[in-house]
Motif scaffolding. Structure first.
Motif, short mmCIF file in Angstrom:
data_model
loop_
_atom_site.label_atom_id
_atom_site.label_comp_id
_atom_site.label_asym_id
_atom_site.label_seq_id
_atom_site.Cartn_x
_atom_site.Cartn_y
_atom_site.Cartn_z
N THR A 167 0.79 -1.23 0.00
CA THR A 167 0.00 0.00 0.00
C THR A 167 0.83 1.29 0.00
O THR A 167 0.47 2.23 -0.72
CB THR A 167 -1.01 -0.01 1.16
OG1 THR A 167 -1.80 -1.19 1.04
CG2 THR A 167 -1.92 1.19 1.14
N PRO A 168 1.92 1.41 0.77
CA PRO A 168 2.69 2.66 0.71
C PRO A 168 3.17 3.01 -0.70
O PRO A 168 3.15 4.18 -1.09
CB PRO A 168 3.87 2.38 1.65
CG PRO A 168 3.33 1.39 2.63
CD PRO A 168 2.42 0.51 1.83
N GLN A 169 3.57 1.99 -1.49
CA GLN A 169 3.97 2.25 -2.88
C GLN A 169 2.78 2.74 -3.69
O GLN A 169 2.88 3.67 -4.49
CB GLN A 169 4.56 0.98 -3.50
CG GLN A 169 4.94 1.12 -4.97
CD GLN A 169 5.97 2.21 -5.21
OE1 GLN A 169 7.02 2.22 -4.55
NE2 GLN A 169 5.71 3.13 -6.11
N GLU A 170 1.64 2.11 -3.48
CA GLU A 170 0.41 2.51 -4.18
C GLU A 170 0.05 3.95 -3.84
O GLU A 170 -0.30 4.75 -4.72
CB GLU A 170 -0.71 1.56 -3.79
CG GLU A 170 -1.99 1.76 -4.55
CD GLU A 170 -3.03 0.69 -4.25
OE1 GLU A 170 -4.18 0.90 -4.66
OE2 GLU A 170 -2.71 -0.32 -3.60
N VAL A 175 -0.14 9.92 -4.79
CA VAL A 175 0.31 11.28 -4.45
C VAL A 175 1.00 11.91 -5.66
O VAL A 175 0.79 13.08 -5.98
CB VAL A 175 1.25 11.26 -3.21
CG1 VAL A 175 1.97 12.59 -3.05
CG2 VAL A 175 0.46 10.93 -1.95
N GLU A 176 1.80 11.10 -6.35
CA GLU A 176 2.49 11.60 -7.55
C GLU A 176 1.49 12.02 -8.62
O GLU A 176 1.68 13.02 -9.29
CB GLU A 176 3.42 10.51 -8.08
CG GLU A 176 4.32 10.97 -9.21
CD GLU A 176 5.25 9.85 -9.68
OE1 GLU A 176 5.52 9.82 -10.89
OE2 GLU A 176 5.70 9.04 -8.85
N LYS A 177 0.42 11.26 -8.76
CA LYS A 177 -0.58 11.55 -9.80
C LYS A 177 -1.51 12.70 -9.42
O LYS A 177 -1.80 13.57 -10.22
CB LYS A 177 -1.40 10.29 -10.10
CG LYS A 177 -2.35 10.47 -11.28
CD LYS A 177 -2.93 9.16 -11.70
CE LYS A 177 -3.75 9.29 -12.96
NZ LYS A 177 -2.98 9.44 -14.18
N ARG A 183 -3.32 14.13 -0.93
CA ARG A 183 -2.86 14.38 0.44
C ARG A 183 -4.02 14.81 1.33
O ARG A 183 -4.13 14.39 2.48
CB ARG A 183 -1.76 15.46 0.44
CG ARG A 183 -0.44 14.97 -0.12
CD ARG A 183 0.67 15.99 0.04
NE ARG A 183 1.84 15.59 -0.71
CZ ARG A 183 2.13 16.01 -1.95
NH1 ARG A 183 1.32 16.86 -2.58
NH2 ARG A 183 3.21 15.59 -2.55
N GLU A 184 -4.90 15.66 0.81
CA GLU A 184 -6.09 16.09 1.57
C GLU A 184 -7.04 14.92 1.79
O GLU A 184 -7.62 14.78 2.86
CB GLU A 184 -6.81 17.23 0.83
CG GLU A 184 -6.10 18.56 0.89
CD GLU A 184 -5.89 19.05 2.32
OE1 GLU A 184 -6.87 19.03 3.11
OE2 GLU A 184 -4.76 19.43 2.66
#
Length: 199
Positions: A167-170, A175-177, A183-184
């Motif tokens: 999940t952290p990679q996902e 976040v990158e996209k 983030r919100e």
């Protein structure tokens, strides 16, 4: 109630869940015209997921074909617990349909996002960022309850842990996209369960 009662209901519930998942995944591939490479998660993680997934999916079918082949993992649950497993699994299939219809063409077999992916914030995604992992684990735990089988239930828990590790990679990809929008979204939602006090 005899064993065949539980086997028939377990088969119907499992096949319904698989049908819902397959339908929406195939539909997403057709709508986007995009096949996502499984290499994005890395070969070690994908091999763990593939091998674990094979065992995860084979074990319920082994029970359905012949419960005696899985007798070594029998718990001896009271009948009411097995019936509770049926109820939980039926609710779970409804949740599965709800989450797949909410994410639509955004569903992906890997931690990568589709090119035209839009952030899903409706349905269960209003409260939880990764409800599929939670619902999938609960499906196998409830199947273990129906089948009176600790091994199948344990596989559901192990699959959840494996997906949680991914999940952290996902989320980094999301976040990158989506940047600040994601983030919100993270601030107001829980990763696998609703945040206490979230709206």
């Amino acid at each position: 109630m005899n064993e065949n009662f539980f086997r028939i209901l377990a088969a119907l519930i499992l096949l319904t869940g698989m049908g819902i998942s397959s339908y929406f995944r195939i539909k997403a591939d057709k709508q986007t015209g995009e096949k996502i490479s499984r290499k994005v998660d890395g070969s070690v993680m994908m091999n763990i997921i593939k091998f674990g997934g094979l065992i995860l999916w084979l074990s319920p079918f082994v029970y359905l074909i012949n419960p005696q082949w899985m007798a070594w993992a029998k718990i001896g649950l009271p009948e009411w617990v097995r019936v509770l497993g049926i109820g939980v699994a039926i609710v779970n299939d409804v949740l599965l349909y709800w989450l797949f219809s909410s994410i639509g063409s955004g569903i992906s077999p890997t931690s990568a996002t589709r090119k035209e992916h839009k952030l899903s914030t409706s349905g269960p995604y209003r409260w939880v960022r990764h409800p599929l992992y939670t619902v999938g684990a609960i499906l196998f735990i409830s199947f273990g309850m129906m089948a009176d089988n600790w091994f199948i239930a344990a596989l559901g828990i192990l699959a959840f842990i494996a997906m949680a590790k991914r999940t952290p990679q996902e989320e980094a990809n999301l976040v990158e996209k989506f940047g600040d929008e994601y983030r919100e979204y993270m601030k107001r939602t829980g990763r696998f369960f609703p945040k206490v006090g979230s709206r």
